[in-house]
Design an enzyme around this catalytic site. Structure first.
Site, PDB file in Angstrom:
ATOM      1  N   ASP A   1     -79.294  26.128   7.387  1.00 33.59           N
ATOM      2  CA  ASP A   1     -78.536  24.967   8.047  1.00 33.59           C
ATOM      3  C   ASP A   1     -79.656  24.729   9.341  1.00 33.59           C
ATOM      4  OD1 ASP A   1     -76.735  25.435   5.862  1.00 33.59           O
ATOM      5  OD2 ASP A   1     -75.122  24.879   7.368  1.00 33.59           O
TER       6      ASP A   1
ATOM      7  N   LYS B   1     -75.867  17.306   7.297  1.00 32.55           N
ATOM      8  CA  LYS B   1     -74.728  18.037   7.871  1.00 32.55           C
ATOM      9  C   LYS B   1     -74.465  17.136   9.116  1.00 32.55           C
ATOM     10  CE  LYS B   1     -73.320  22.454   9.531  1.00 32.55           C
ATOM     11  NZ  LYS B   1     -73.845  23.796   9.809  1.00 32.55           N
TER      12      LYS B   1
ATOM     13  N   LYS C   1     -72.412  17.610   4.098  1.00 35.41           N
ATOM     14  CA  LYS C   1     -71.719  18.556   4.602  1.00 35.41           C
ATOM     15  C   LYS C   1     -70.990  18.099   5.858  1.00 35.41           C
ATOM     16  CE  LYS C   1     -71.853  23.506   6.535  1.00 35.41           C
ATOM     17  NZ  LYS C   1     -72.468  24.552   6.670  1.00 35.41           N
TER      18      LYS C   1
END
Length: 223
Positions: free
Chosen positions: A91, A153, A182
């Site tokens: 991430d 995300k 996400k």
């Protein structure tokens, strides 16, 4: 949707600066017990964690976290190091100042380089929605899609706000068909988690849902 199904979407997360190995180990044990999608932990614990879980749980870590303003070279090195240590998901945080300067090609190039460093591993791109305008969020959907990342995300959970229903809905509508969403930051109930999933979030970054399960007498029941 019952709670066990929701937990399959969860990256069970502990990224506090004070996280100890005993606390990380609890995250890993709980991730295995409740069949979460992954455990998302600091890079310093990746090697130890990967050895500890013995393939029973994907290990996720964060790159350029939480501010995103490391150089691209540093982020690429972090990524390669994490993968060598056993991470299967990355991430990364974008360079938000670069986006606001409208250096779109540079933002895209950075994501591409990190995705290349990931190889077949999953790359999620954190855009920190609470710091962006709606136009910037839409632009990042376009950039993340073009750069070939696997997920976009919402948040680090370390800035001024976390995921919102509105942002997930916006991202799902503007991101490419090959990019998943996400939601992370502030997800504190199974009702909210289910709504994020309904709006199109494939992953949820949170630790609170597992904590609820651990304190629930009817852990396997619907809600």
């Amino acid at each position: 949707m019952n709670r066990d199904e929701v937990l399959k979407h969860v990256d069970h997360t502990l990224l506090t600066q004070t996280a100890t190995w005993e606390e990380i180990k609890e995250i890993l044990d709980d991730g295995i017990k409740y069949s979460t999608a992954s455990a998302c932990i600091p890079a310093a614990y990746v090697k130890q964690s990967a050895e500890y879980v013995e393939g029973k749980l994907p290990i996720c870590t964060v790159i350029g976290f939480p501010n995103g303003y490391s150089t691209t070279a540093v982020k690429v090195f972090e990524t390669k190091d994490a993968i060598e240590n056993g991470a299967s998901e990355i991430d990364m945080v974008i360079n938000i100042g670069m986006l606001k300067d409208k250096r779109y090609q540079d933002v895209e190039a950075e994501i591409r380089q990190i995705k290349e460093a990931c190889g077949e591993k999953i790359l999620k791109v954190i855009i920190e929605t609470c710091l962006l305008t709606e136009d910037e969020k839409i632009k990042m959907c376009e950039i993340v899609t073009k750069a070939g990342a696997d997920y976009i995300k919402t948040s680090t959970g370390f800035s001024t706000a976390g995921a919102t229903f509105e942002d997930v809905d916006l991202m799902r509508k503007h991101v490419g068909e090959n990019v998943k969403v996400k939601a992370a930051g502030g997800i504190s109930s199974f009702d909210d988690a289910e709504e994020f999933i309904r709006l199109g979030a494939e992953r949820l970054g949170t630790s609170r849902l597992v904590k609820i399960m651990k304190n629930s007498p009817d852990a396997g029941a619907g809600y």
